[in-house]
Design a protein around this motif. Structure first.
Motif, mmCIF file in Angstrom:
data_model
loop_
_atom_site.group_PDB
_atom_site.id
_atom_site.type_symbol
_atom_site.label_atom_id
_atom_site.label_comp_id
_atom_site.label_asym_id
_atom_site.label_seq_id
_atom_site.Cartn_x
_atom_site.Cartn_y
_atom_site.Cartn_z
ATOM 1 N N UNK A 259 0.830 -1.206 0.000
ATOM 2 C CA UNK A 259 0.000 0.000 0.000
ATOM 3 C C UNK A 259 0.866 1.257 0.000
ATOM 4 N N UNK A 260 1.952 1.227 0.763
ATOM 5 C CA UNK A 260 2.875 2.359 0.795
ATOM 6 C C UNK A 260 3.461 2.634 -0.584
ATOM 7 N N UNK A 261 3.830 1.566 -1.275
ATOM 8 C CA UNK A 261 4.359 1.721 -2.635
ATOM 9 C C UNK A 261 3.289 2.270 -3.578
ATOM 10 N N UNK A 262 2.042 1.838 -3.383
ATOM 11 C CA UNK A 262 0.954 2.332 -4.220
ATOM 12 C C UNK A 262 0.743 3.826 -4.015
ATOM 13 N N UNK A 263 0.813 4.266 -2.775
ATOM 14 C CA UNK A 263 0.664 5.692 -2.476
ATOM 15 C C UNK A 263 1.818 6.491 -3.082
ATOM 16 N N UNK A 264 3.024 5.964 -2.963
ATOM 17 C CA UNK A 264 4.181 6.649 -3.549
ATOM 18 C C UNK A 264 4.044 6.740 -5.065
ATOM 19 N N UNK A 265 3.563 5.662 -5.673
ATOM 20 C CA UNK A 265 3.351 5.666 -7.120
ATOM 21 C C UNK A 265 2.307 6.686 -7.535
ATOM 22 N N UNK A 266 1.247 6.811 -6.722
ATOM 23 C CA UNK A 266 0.215 7.801 -7.027
ATOM 24 C C UNK A 266 0.784 9.216 -6.954
ATOM 25 N N UNK A 267 1.561 9.495 -5.912
ATOM 26 C CA UNK A 267 2.147 10.827 -5.770
ATOM 27 C C UNK A 267 3.042 11.166 -6.953
ATOM 28 N N UNK A 268 3.844 10.209 -7.386
ATOM 29 C CA UNK A 268 4.734 10.432 -8.522
ATOM 30 C C UNK A 268 3.935 10.685 -9.797
ATOM 31 N N UNK A 269 2.890 9.903 -10.004
ATOM 32 C CA UNK A 269 2.060 10.058 -11.197
ATOM 33 C C UNK A 269 1.354 11.404 -11.208
ATOM 34 N N UNK A 270 0.862 11.829 -10.032
ATOM 35 C CA UNK A 270 0.175 13.118 -9.947
ATOM 36 C C UNK A 270 1.129 14.268 -10.261
ATOM 37 N N UNK A 271 2.343 14.205 -9.725
ATOM 38 C CA UNK A 271 3.328 15.264 -9.983
ATOM 39 C C UNK A 271 3.698 15.322 -11.456
ATOM 40 N N UNK A 272 3.870 14.155 -12.068
ATOM 41 C CA UNK A 272 4.192 14.114 -13.495
ATOM 42 C C UNK A 272 3.051 14.696 -14.316
ATOM 43 N N UNK A 273 1.818 14.352 -13.923
ATOM 44 C CA UNK A 273 0.666 14.877 -14.647
ATOM 45 C C UNK A 273 0.555 16.390 -14.533
ATOM 46 N N UNK A 274 0.742 16.914 -13.336
ATOM 47 C CA UNK A 274 0.643 18.359 -13.138
ATOM 48 C C UNK A 274 1.762 19.103 -13.855
ATOM 49 N N UNK A 275 2.903 18.443 -14.033
ATOM 50 C CA UNK A 275 4.010 19.084 -14.742
ATOM 51 C C UNK A 275 3.667 19.328 -16.212
#
Length: 393
Positions: A47-63
């Motif tokens: 679950x921790x890895x899933x949350x980290x993956x979500x944060x990374x994906x969100x940052x990439x998307x906002x960029x």
């Protein structure tokens, strides 16, 4: 509005806040899907890895936002910018979450639900002056959203709304919709129950429809007159609200006064041009998942896709519906509203230029959302019989 039918005090549409507090307390202990014993969740490290993956994906998307002409569009500069940021953020979130195995998806959903339980209640209490209270109707948990003045001061409640939250029949929870529901409370004067119905893939069709029907029956048993009752929903919840009307027809249960739908997912065939034409402008993933909910039922079955039903005023209530011109479900919603009009059902449809799926929920501050809220308030005033009793009856 009529008082609660049961002789002993119990949580229901018209109990004053002091009784709600005495019987239920103030905790919002609704059962998110991850809390159900039948639902599997992921381990803490995964679950921790899933949350980290979500944060990374969100940052990439906002960029990507600065490269998408974020200030251009049909509205003002700030609304256009907000639309660009919202579209990219939600699209990134949905695309990532839909790619997860179901156990990781449920664990991530649980974390978001817990965050919302901390953040949203004080927000809606201060901004919209609304109380949130847990309740169970016919065994289905959920949240009541009521104006504080209506509960404490004996002011009239315009009507009762049964709200079926969106999430493509597979995700989200009532608390995630509490802010949106509170805005509707403030604009319409209604009280709202957001039902925590079961979802796919663990509980495919017809389980969600049965849960919605059980809650509807319980509202009637508690003394809510159908003339004071509205069924509402968005996205998958909008499709579920429409399916509930077919269920009420088949079981000879009185229909509500009106239906309010926000970007409803009412045609699971997904064969309209807008599904592909608007994939680049909507927030939805291009591969909208419907198989987990259908579970072998054909997508053109009117029980799951109301657009294929023989719509008529004898069983389908007056309908308020909104959608965006840039959303993937647009053509199906157009077909639905045309079928309502052809069948003689009164319908008010708002198609907002340049907007995506469920824009009033995702951009409640926008001019387009305010237009939708104002129109909904007028529609409720027109179709819901005013209560003759104060809220404390």
């Amino acid at each position: 509005m009529p008082g609660v039918a049961a002789p002993a005090p119990q949580p229901g549409p018209l109990l004053p806040a002091r009784l709600l507090t005495a019987t239920l307390g103030t905790t919002l202990n609704t059962m998110v899907m991850a809390d159900r014993p039948e639902v599997k969740t992921a381990s803490t490290p995964v679950t921790t890895l899933a949350v980290a993956g979500l944060a990374s994906t969100m940052l990439t998307g906002l960029a990507r936002v600065p490269f998408t002409r974020p200030f251009s569009g049909p509205s003002g500069i700030l609304d256009n910018l907000g639309q660009s940021v919202t579209r990219q953020a939600v699209r990134s979130f949905m695309g990532y979450s839909m790619s997860l195995p179901i156990d990781e998806f449920r664990s991530l959903e649980k974390i978001l639900d817990d965050i919302c339980k901390v953040v949203i209640p004080p927000f809606v209490e201060r901004i919209d002056d609304v109380d949130l209270t847990h309740d169970e109707l016919a065994g289905v948990p959920g949240i009541w959203c009521r104006a504080k003045d209506a509960c404490q001061g004996g002011e009239k409640i315009t009507g009762t709304i049964l709200y079926l939250h969106g999430g493509g029949y597979i995700g989200t929870s009532p608390i995630m919709y509490a802010a949106f529901a509170s805005t509707i409370v403030e604009r319409t004067g209604c009280e709202i129950f957001i039902a925590d119905y079961r979802m796919a893939p663990e509980f495919p069709f017809p389980a969600p429809v049965h849960d919605a029907a059980d809650v509807y029956r319980e509202l009637l048993a508690r003394g809510v007159d159908p003339a004071h009752l509205i069924v509402a929903g968005d996205s998958g919840g909008g499709g579920l609200a429409a399916s509930l009307m077919a269920y009420l027809r088949d079981h000879e249960i009185p229909k509500p006064a009106a239906v309010a739908l926000f970007s409803p997912e009412i045609d699971l065939d997904l064969d309209h041009p807008s599904i592909t034409d608007n994939a680049a402008t909507d927030i939805l993933p291009w591969n909208v998942p419907v198989t987990p909910y259908l579970h072998g039922v054909q997508p053109d079955d009117e029980r799951v896709s109301i657009v294929y039903a023989d719509l008529g005023p004898a069983w389908f209530p007056p309908t308020f519906v909104t959608c965006g011109s840039d959303e993937m479900f647009r053509d199906g919603i157009r077909e639905f509203t045309a079928a309502l009009e052809k069948g003689g059902v009164e319908v008010q449809a708002i198609e907002e230029p340049g907007m995506f799926h469920v824009y009033p929920i995702l951009m409640p501050w926008s001019e387009a959302a305010h237009t939708a809220f104002d129109a909904l308030g007028e529609y409720v005033e027109k179709h819901v019989t005013p209560s003759a009793e104060p809220a404390t009856a």
